[in-house]
Enzyme design. Sequence first.
Site, PDB file in Angstrom:
ATOM      1  N   ASP A 126      -4.190  -6.044   5.044  1.00 29.84           N
ATOM      2  CA  ASP A 126      -5.207  -6.879   5.686  1.00 29.84           C
ATOM      3  C   ASP A 126      -5.146  -8.322   5.182  1.00 29.84           C
ATOM      4  OD1 ASP A 126      -6.391  -4.965   7.382  1.00 29.84           O
ATOM      5  OD2 ASP A 126      -7.323  -4.027   5.636  1.00 29.84           O
TER       6      ASP A 126
ATOM      7  N   ASN B  99       0.854  -1.190   0.000  1.00 28.73           N
ATOM      8  CA  ASN B  99       0.000   0.000   0.000  1.00 28.73           C
ATOM      9  C   ASN B  99       0.891   1.241   0.000  1.00 28.73           C
ATOM     10  OD1 ASN B  99       0.499   0.882   2.836  1.00 28.73           O
ATOM     11  ND2 ASN B  99      -0.399  -1.122   3.264  1.00 28.73           N
TER      12      ASN B  99
HETATM   13  N1  CTP Z   1      -3.738  -2.905  12.203  1.00 29.46           N
HETATM   14  C1  CTP Z   1      -2.932  -3.922  12.637  1.00 29.46           C
HETATM   15  N2  CTP Z   1      -2.906  -5.100  11.977  1.00 29.46           N
HETATM   16  C2  CTP Z   1      -3.695  -5.300  10.906  1.00 29.46           C
HETATM   17  C3  CTP Z   1      -4.534  -4.261  10.447  1.00 29.46           C
HETATM   18  C4  CTP Z   1      -4.533  -3.060  11.117  1.00 29.46           C
HETATM   19  O1  CTP Z   1      -2.212  -3.729  13.618  1.00 29.46           O
HETATM   20  N3  CTP Z   1      -3.670  -6.453  10.290  1.00 29.46           N
HETATM   21  C5  CTP Z   1      -3.780  -1.655  12.966  1.00 29.46           C
HETATM   22  C6  CTP Z   1      -3.230  -0.436  12.263  1.00 29.46           C
HETATM   23  O2  CTP Z   1      -1.861  -0.275  12.535  1.00 29.46           O
HETATM   24  C7  CTP Z   1      -4.060   0.672  12.881  1.00 29.46           C
HETATM   25  C8  CTP Z   1      -5.379   0.001  13.183  1.00 29.46           C
HETATM   26  O3  CTP Z   1      -5.130  -1.385  13.234  1.00 29.46           O
HETATM   27  O4  CTP Z   1      -3.512   1.093  14.112  1.00 29.46           O
HETATM   28  C9  CTP Z   1      -6.489   0.268  12.225  1.00 29.46           C
HETATM   29  O5  CTP Z   1      -6.069   0.062  10.907  1.00 29.46           O
HETATM   30  P1  CTP Z   1      -7.050   0.385   9.699  1.00 29.46           P
HETATM   31  O6  CTP Z   1      -6.345   0.102   8.417  1.00 29.46           O
HETATM   32  O7  CTP Z   1      -7.663   1.717   9.905  1.00 29.46           O
HETATM   33  O8  CTP Z   1      -8.213  -0.622   9.945  1.00 29.46           O
HETATM   34  P2  CTP Z   1      -8.415  -2.130   9.613  1.00 29.46           P
HETATM   35  O9  CTP Z   1      -8.202  -2.916  10.855  1.00 29.46           O
HETATM   36  O10 CTP Z   1      -7.605  -2.541   8.431  1.00 29.46           O
HETATM   37  O11 CTP Z   1      -9.968  -2.155   9.291  1.00 29.46           O
HETATM   38  P3  CTP Z   1     -10.755  -1.657   7.975  1.00 29.46           P
HETATM   39  O12 CTP Z   1      -9.889  -2.019   6.799  1.00 29.46           O
HETATM   40  O13 CTP Z   1     -12.017  -2.405   8.032  1.00 29.46           O
HETATM   41  O14 CTP Z   1     -10.969  -0.191   8.122  1.00 29.46           O
END
Ligand code: CTP
Length: 405
Positions: free
Chosen positions: A280, A212
Amino acid sequence: MSAGKNILLIISGGIAAYKVLEVIRRLRDREINIRAILTKGGEQFVTPLSVAALTENKVYQDLFSLTDEAEMGHIRLSREADLVLVAPASADILAKMATGQAGDLATTALLATNKPVMIAPAMNVEMWNHPATQANIATLESHGVIRVGPSAGDLACGETGSGRLAEPAEIVASVLDFLEGQSATKPLAGKKAVVTSGPTHEPIDPVRYIANRSSGKQGHAIAQALANAGADVTLVSGPVTLPDPVGVTVVRVETARDMLAAVQNALPADIAVCAAAVADWRTADEAGQKLKKDGSGIIPDLKLAENPDILATISQSGASRPGLVIGFAAETEKVTEHARAKRARKGCDWILANDVAPDTGTFGGDLNEVFLISGDDAGADEHWSRQSKTGIAGALCARIIKHFS
Ligand code: CTP
C-alpha cells in the site's frame, strides 16, 4: 491460433531424432512453447544442448533429478501441455507405452498424462511390420493415441520399406491441425486476460525494501487455469520463486508503480484478476545510496507515500476497462462485510474475500477459502470451502466461463 500453445516433446532413441530438431524449429516459428524430455536412447542421437537451444527451455532427462522435481515435477510436466508428442517414437517406447511401463521420465510422463498424445514412429521395416509392434500400435490407437506416419522409403539401416519418420513438415502440420481444432473448442478461446500476482517490493535504498509474505501461488494458479481454458493470459508478477505458468506471457515487476504500468500496457483485456498483494505504501524518498548507521544512534525516519491502487485504477478506467474486473480482499476480521465495502469502493465487479488472519495460514500457504461477492446482496455470496489454491483457481475459472456463456 496455435501461438502460445504448449507441447511436451518426448525424443526417444533413433537415428531420425536429428529430424526432430527441424520440427522444433518450425513449431517455435509458430510461437508454440516446447518442453522436451530426452530419453537415454534419444541422447545418443541428439545432444541435450541442441534441444535446449532450439526449444529455448530446459531439457528434462532424469526421473529422479531432485532439481527437476522441485522446479517442475514429472506430473506437472505431463499435465501442462496441450499435446504430448513422441517423435521419433521407437519400437521400444511404443511397447512400453502400450503396456503401461514407467521405468524412466519419458514413460512415467506418458503414463501420468491426461493430455492427448501423438506419436511419430520411426524404426527398421521389419521392426515396424513385426506383429508385436503392430499389436502395440493397435493398442495405443484404441487408447486414443494419434499417429503420424511412418512413411515408406529408404531407411537409415540400408533397407527399404515402411518405418521412416514422417517428414518434419508432415509432423508439424498434424500438430497444428490438432492444436487449431482444440482451441476452437476451449471455453475462453478468444478472450484476453490480465492477472496480477505476488507481492511488490518497494525500495528503501539500493539494498533494502518493503515487502509482504505473498507467495504468488493463488495468482499464478489463476493465470494457469485461465490459460488452460483457452484465454490469452498476461501475468504481471511481483518477485516470487514460483515457475512461470505454462502458455502464459509473464511480465516481471518489482514495485506497485511498475505493476500498474505493466497492467495498463496489457490492456485492452476482457478479464482482469488482481490477485497481487500490492504494497500500500512506498518510501517517499528512496535513497540513492545505502543508508548508513553514523554512530549517532539516530534511526532514519522513513517517510511513506501511498502507492497507486491498481484494482481501483483499472476498475475506473473508462473505455479501456476490462468487461470483468475481479479483485481479492485480504481481511483478518468481518471478512465479507469489509470485502463488500471494498468492492463498492474500488468499483470492481467481483471480490474474492479471504481470511488472512495468521492462524489460517492462507498468506503464503497452499490452501485458501473464499467467499465470492458478485453483488450487493449478501444472500448471493458463494462460499468455496477450504481447498488448494489450484482448486480455488479452477472454481473461479469455471465461474468466469459461466459469466461469458
Ligand atoms: N490492490 C491493488 N493495488 C493496491 C492495493 C490493492 O490492486 N495498491 C488490489 C489487490 O490486488 C486486491 C484488492 O486490491 O485485489 C484488495 O487488496 P487488499 O490488500 O485486500 O486491500 P487494500 O486495498 O490494501 O485495503 P486495506 O489494506 O484497507 O484492506
